[in-house]
Design a protein around this motif. Sequence first.
Motif, PDB file in Angstrom:
ATOM      1  N   GLY A 289       0.790  -1.219   0.000  1.00 48.83           N
ATOM      2  CA  GLY A 289       0.000   0.000   0.000  1.00 48.83           C
ATOM      3  C   GLY A 289       0.825   1.273   0.000  1.00 48.83           C
ATOM      4  O   GLY A 289       0.325   2.339   0.383  1.00 48.83           O
ATOM      5  N   LEU A 290       2.068   1.190  -0.427  1.00 49.19           N
ATOM      6  CA  LEU A 290       2.922   2.369  -0.508  1.00 49.19           C
ATOM      7  C   LEU A 290       2.752   3.050  -1.863  1.00 49.19           C
ATOM      8  O   LEU A 290       2.173   2.476  -2.800  1.00 49.19           O
ATOM      9  N   LEU A 291       3.273   4.265  -1.972  1.00 47.58           N
ATOM     10  CA  LEU A 291       3.225   5.015  -3.219  1.00 47.58           C
ATOM     11  C   LEU A 291       4.639   5.314  -3.701  1.00 47.58           C
ATOM     12  O   LEU A 291       5.514   5.672  -2.901  1.00 47.58           O
ATOM     13  N   VAL A 292       4.853   5.189  -4.995  1.00 45.07           N
ATOM     14  CA  VAL A 292       6.131   5.594  -5.585  1.00 45.07           C
ATOM     15  C   VAL A 292       6.219   7.113  -5.533  1.00 45.07           C
ATOM     16  O   VAL A 292       5.282   7.819  -5.914  1.00 45.07           O
ATOM     17  N   ASP A 293       7.345   7.644  -5.049  1.00 49.24           N
ATOM     18  CA  ASP A 293       7.475   9.064  -4.778  1.00 49.24           C
ATOM     19  C   ASP A 293       8.638   9.694  -5.551  1.00 49.24           C
ATOM     20  O   ASP A 293       9.363  10.539  -5.020  1.00 49.24           O
ATOM     21  N   GLY A 294       8.847   9.260  -6.787  1.00 48.28           N
ATOM     22  CA  GLY A 294       9.923   9.821  -7.587  1.00 48.28           C
ATOM     23  C   GLY A 294      10.399   8.825  -8.616  1.00 48.28           C
ATOM     24  O   GLY A 294       9.965   7.668  -8.637  1.00 48.28           O
ATOM     25  N   PRO A 295      11.300   9.246  -9.490  1.00 47.79           N
ATOM     26  CA  PRO A 295      11.777   8.363 -10.556  1.00 47.79           C
ATOM     27  C   PRO A 295      12.651   7.230 -10.014  1.00 47.79           C
ATOM     28  O   PRO A 295      13.320   7.370  -8.988  1.00 47.79           O
ATOM     29  N   CYS A 296      12.645   6.111 -10.733  1.00 46.32           N
ATOM     30  CA  CYS A 296      13.446   4.960 -10.337  1.00 46.32           C
ATOM     31  C   CYS A 296      14.927   5.240 -10.536  1.00 46.32           C
ATOM     32  O   CYS A 296      15.310   6.194 -11.230  1.00 46.32           O
ATOM     33  N   ARG A 297      15.751   4.391  -9.924  1.00 45.17           N
ATOM     34  CA  ARG A 297      17.192   4.620  -9.978  1.00 45.17           C
ATOM     35  C   ARG A 297      17.965   3.326  -9.806  1.00 45.17           C
ATOM     36  O   ARG A 297      17.426   2.325  -9.314  1.00 45.17           O
ATOM     37  N   GLU A 298      19.212   3.361 -10.223  1.00 47.46           N
ATOM     38  CA  GLU A 298      20.174   2.283  -9.993  1.00 47.46           C
ATOM     39  C   GLU A 298      21.298   2.851  -9.136  1.00 47.46           C
ATOM     40  O   GLU A 298      21.900   3.871  -9.503  1.00 47.46           O
ATOM     41  N   VAL A 299      21.587   2.213  -8.008  1.00 49.50           N
ATOM     42  CA  VAL A 299      22.634   2.660  -7.098  1.00 49.50           C
ATOM     43  C   VAL A 299      23.799   1.685  -7.208  1.00 49.50           C
ATOM     44  O   VAL A 299      23.655   0.487  -6.923  1.00 49.50           O
ATOM     45  N   TYR A 300      24.955   2.175  -7.636  1.00 47.66           N
ATOM     46  CA  TYR A 300      26.126   1.321  -7.885  1.00 47.66           C
ATOM     47  C   TYR A 300      27.089   1.410  -6.700  1.00 47.66           C
ATOM     48  O   TYR A 300      27.842   2.377  -6.578  1.00 47.66           O
TER      49      TYR A 300
END
Length: 288
Positions: A256-267
């Motif tokens: 039940g959460l909401l996406v709050d911004g663009p996706c990302r890849e963390v290296y």
Amino acid sequence: MTEDGLVHQELLTIGAFAARARLSPKALRLYDRLGLLAPAYVDGASGYRYYRADQVERARMVALLRRLDMPLARIAEVVEAEGASGAALLAAYWADAETRFASQRTLAAYLRGRLSGRSSEMYGTFVVETVDVPERVVLTEKRHTLADELPVWIPASLGRLEEGARECGGTAGAPFVVYYAEVSMESDGPAESCVPVADGEAARGWAERWGRGSGVGVRVEPARRLAYARISKAQVAHPQIVAAFEAVEAWVRERGLLVDGPCREVYFGDWDAAGPEDAVCDVAFPVR
């Protein structure tokens, strides 16, 4: 007598040459137009094309290379190369082709899973967790890019930003790449490479020195809660990374959460030193 000092009887008509080379006259005309195989002589009055018998080998080589789906421009390079050089060019082309086939094979298996309704089974291989990330100043490089350009652009851009970070008190966290819109073979994002730095004031000065229009900048990345899945070096490739992002999205919806911004890849890992199964990257969505 031809302009080359050859009598017509010493040459082969396009029909006879086509039969000997096991090609069609249409294919020979195409090869001539593309500069792959020119006739030995073209009659100025009739336009008839004539070939030498010793051109058969080149004609057959062109035809065989076409059966490998080699682009005509690459074929020209191979047949013009001398000795082992042509073989080396062919080997390089085929290595690239096998890499592409392997990726397509994996993609086909992934798509079969989706079409058969087994996507949820694939998601189960990823463990999703959350982490709170504080506000940070980041050096950035933003550009529109297609999916096949990412393997070159990401390490190059992060390398440039990490070099700049050395002038800004050093890095203050793992580098990451933000995707503001879809990046595929048809959609070009944009994407943004980011490197957190310790000295925000120095970062602003560094970005100004690069100048406008370079795509380089500095901004404040707000504090965020990230839902993420950790993946290996092998899984960074498509389509495994797509399945990882979808697994995180499914986990977010289920809670039940909401996406709050663009996706990302963390290296966070050492990419060059890592093996295929070593964890090197988190795929993540900001959530609230």
